[in-house]
Design an enzyme around this catalytic site. Structure first.
Site, short mmCIF file in Angstrom:
data_model
loop_
_atom_site.label_atom_id
_atom_site.label_comp_id
_atom_site.label_asym_id
_atom_site.label_seq_id
_atom_site.Cartn_x
_atom_site.Cartn_y
_atom_site.Cartn_z
CB SER A 150 -0.86 -0.04 1.27
OG SER A 150 -1.33 1.24 1.60
CE1 TYR A 164 -3.96 -2.11 4.92
CE2 TYR A 164 -3.31 0.14 4.37
CZ TYR A 164 -3.69 -1.12 3.97
OH TYR A 164 -3.79 -1.42 2.63
N1 LIG Z 1 -8.53 -0.53 -2.06
C1 LIG Z 1 -7.44 0.23 -1.94
O1 LIG Z 1 -7.48 1.46 -2.17
C2 LIG Z 1 -6.12 -0.37 -1.50
C3 LIG Z 1 -5.01 0.47 -1.42
C4 LIG Z 1 -3.79 -0.08 -1.01
C5 LIG Z 1 -3.68 -1.42 -0.74
N2 LIG Z 1 -4.79 -2.22 -0.82
C6 LIG Z 1 -4.63 -3.64 -0.50
O2 LIG Z 1 -5.20 -4.41 -1.55
C7 LIG Z 1 -5.78 -5.62 -1.03
C8 LIG Z 1 -7.25 -5.72 -1.44
O3 LIG Z 1 -7.93 -4.58 -0.94
P1 LIG Z 1 -9.49 -4.34 -1.17
O4 LIG Z 1 -9.71 -2.88 -1.22
O5 LIG Z 1 -9.97 -5.22 -2.27
O6 LIG Z 1 -10.04 -4.85 0.23
P2 LIG Z 1 -11.25 -5.84 0.58
O7 LIG Z 1 -11.47 -5.71 2.05
O8 LIG Z 1 -12.41 -5.56 -0.32
O9 LIG Z 1 -10.65 -7.25 0.22
C9 LIG Z 1 -9.85 -7.99 1.11
C10 LIG Z 1 -10.49 -9.36 1.26
O10 LIG Z 1 -9.68 -10.12 2.16
C11 LIG Z 1 -10.54 -10.92 2.94
N3 LIG Z 1 -9.88 -11.32 4.18
C12 LIG Z 1 -9.61 -10.54 5.27
N4 LIG Z 1 -9.04 -11.27 6.22
C13 LIG Z 1 -8.93 -12.53 5.76
C14 LIG Z 1 -8.43 -13.75 6.29
N5 LIG Z 1 -7.93 -13.81 7.53
N6 LIG Z 1 -8.49 -14.87 5.52
C15 LIG Z 1 -9.01 -14.83 4.28
N7 LIG Z 1 -9.51 -13.71 3.71
C16 LIG Z 1 -9.47 -12.57 4.45
C17 LIG Z 1 -11.75 -10.05 3.19
O11 LIG Z 1 -12.90 -10.81 3.55
C18 LIG Z 1 -11.89 -9.31 1.87
O12 LIG Z 1 -12.83 -9.94 1.03
C19 LIG Z 1 -5.56 -5.54 0.49
O13 LIG Z 1 -4.38 -6.25 0.80
C20 LIG Z 1 -5.37 -4.06 0.76
O14 LIG Z 1 -4.62 -3.83 1.92
C21 LIG Z 1 -6.00 -1.72 -1.20
#
Ligand SMILES: NC(=O)c1ccc[n+]([C@@H]2O[C@H](COP(=O)([O-])OP(=O)(O)OC[C@H]3O[C@@H](n4cnc5c(N)ncnc54)[C@H](O)[C@@H]3O)[C@@H](O)[C@H]2O)c1
Length: 325
Positions: free
Chosen positions: A132, A157
């Site tokens: 991130s 985070y």
């Molecule tokens: N959306 C953004 O702007 C953004 C920015 C930077 C980084 N990220 C990273 O990208 C990735 C996806 O983000 P997103 O926005 O799609 O988030 P999201 O919350 O929609 O997706 C993450 C998924 O991981 C699952 N999850 C959480 N804990 C878990 C566990 N213990 N076992 C199995 N599954 C688990 C959740 O149920 C969820 O469906 C994450 O790693 C997030 O940190 C996202």
């Protein structure tokens, strides 16, 4: 390729799963429907993937499991010839991480280590990790490039994401794994997480409800459209798979443009055809002042080429939300 995709029912994971199916990969998706936001949204994301898989007659298998459960991960890897792990599962909220630092460490650090460890035991060499932009903290000089020494995070985070990157590097050093760590910059588009500002602002403006702005609206973000993130992630998957010798790199994936929150709201107002009712609230801890990606490295090494300007992406997103409320 046979690809294990964690977090596949989430925002980014569900789009990536569909894209990988279109590219004829076999996708083994896992997710535990963490209650951070509504399970029904994640179930509906999953239903979209399943629909796409049926339409394409593509190979999609889903298992509800926790990435911290090493036994279950081992079973999955033992019964399928996985070639690449794409690890997106995480607790992804910045502000909530200040209330639950241990839970964030458990899922984001232990979960990531667990996947790397089970992958290396099975001799799986290719790994892509979702990091991130938050790891840059309040670093002053922009745009941010990957050479900046990131050691001053302002949320748990962000710290867990940096720990994930370092753990990936250790596995690369020890076991010759090819690993790409992708620093995503605020991703938006259809299915965006409900806790993120663009989603909240859009729904509230369309419904005539008041929006809360933390600070004076001058915070800036490099907002990245989902299609561009998916394009960059697929390129990173290919890069790890094609590496002739073990490789490790960190890549920024953003649009290389930064927009302040007040300008963002004006764009949403225009696309929604409605004025926002604004309430300015005090700043909250954990939120960085600005993000702005230098994407030179991803362009040069991966051929990443983001195409969606924020003005166009907001129009598309607001249109998508309008059709659903
Ligand atoms: N959306 C953004 O702007 C953004 C920015 C930077 C980084 N990220 C990273 O990208 C990735 C996806 O983000 P997103 O926005 O799609 O988030 P999201 O919350 O929609 O997706 C993450 C998924 O991981 C699952 N999850 C959480 N804990 C878990 C566990 N213990 N076992 C199995 N599954 C688990 C959740 O149920 C969820 O469906 C994450 O790693 C997030 O940190 C996202």
């Amino acid at each position: 390729m046979n690809i294990l995709l964690t977090g596949c029912a989430g925002f980014i994971g569900s789009h990536l799963a569909e894209k990988l199916l279109h590219l004829k990969h076999n996708v083994f998706g896992v997710d535990n429907f963490d209650p951070y936001y509504s399970e029904s949204l994640k179930r509906s994301n999953l239903a979209e993937i399943e629909k796409t898989a049926r339409e394409l007659d593509a190979s999609f298998h889903f298992e509800s499991l926790d990435i911290c459960n090493s036994e279950k991960i081992r079973e999955l890897l033992n019964s399928n010839a996985i070639e690449t792990v794409v690890h997106l599962a995480a607790l992804a909220g910045v502000r909530p991480s200040l209330e639950k630092p241990c839970r964030y460490a458990k899922v984001n650090v232990e979960g990531t280590t667990n996947l790397l460890e089970e992958a290396r035991k099975k001799n799986i060499k290719n790994f892509v990790f979702a990091s991130s932009s938050s790891v840059y903290g309040n670093y002053k000089e922009t745009p941010f490039n990957e050479n900046i020494e990131v050691d001053s995070m302002i949320s748990h985070y962000a710290t867990t994401k940096r720990a994930g990157e370092l753990t990936c590097k250790t596995y690369h050093n020890l076991y010759n794994m090819s690993i790409a760590c992708l620093r995503f910059f605020t991703v938006y588009g259809p299915r965006q997480r409900p806790d993120l500002a663009i989603n909240k602002f859009t729904h509230k403006i369309l419904q005539g409800d008041e929006i809360s702005i933390y600070g004076d609206g001058s915070k800036k973000r490099d907002f990245t459209y989902i299609d561009d993130i998916i394009e960059g992630t697929v390129k990173a998957i290919n890069w790890t798979a094609q590496a002739t010798q073990a490789a490790f790199e960190i890549f920024n994936l953003g649009e290389a443009k930064t927009t302040d929150v007040n300008t963002l709201i004006a764009m949403i107002e225009e696309a929604a055809g409605k004025d926002a009712k604004r309430k300015y609230e005090p700043n909250v801890a954990g939120d960085v002042l600005q993000t702005f990606a230098d994407i030179t490295k991803a362009k040069q090494i991966l051929g990443y080429n983001p195409k969606t300007d924020i003005s166009e992406g907001i129009q598309k997103y607001v249109h998508w939300v309008k059709e659903r409320i």
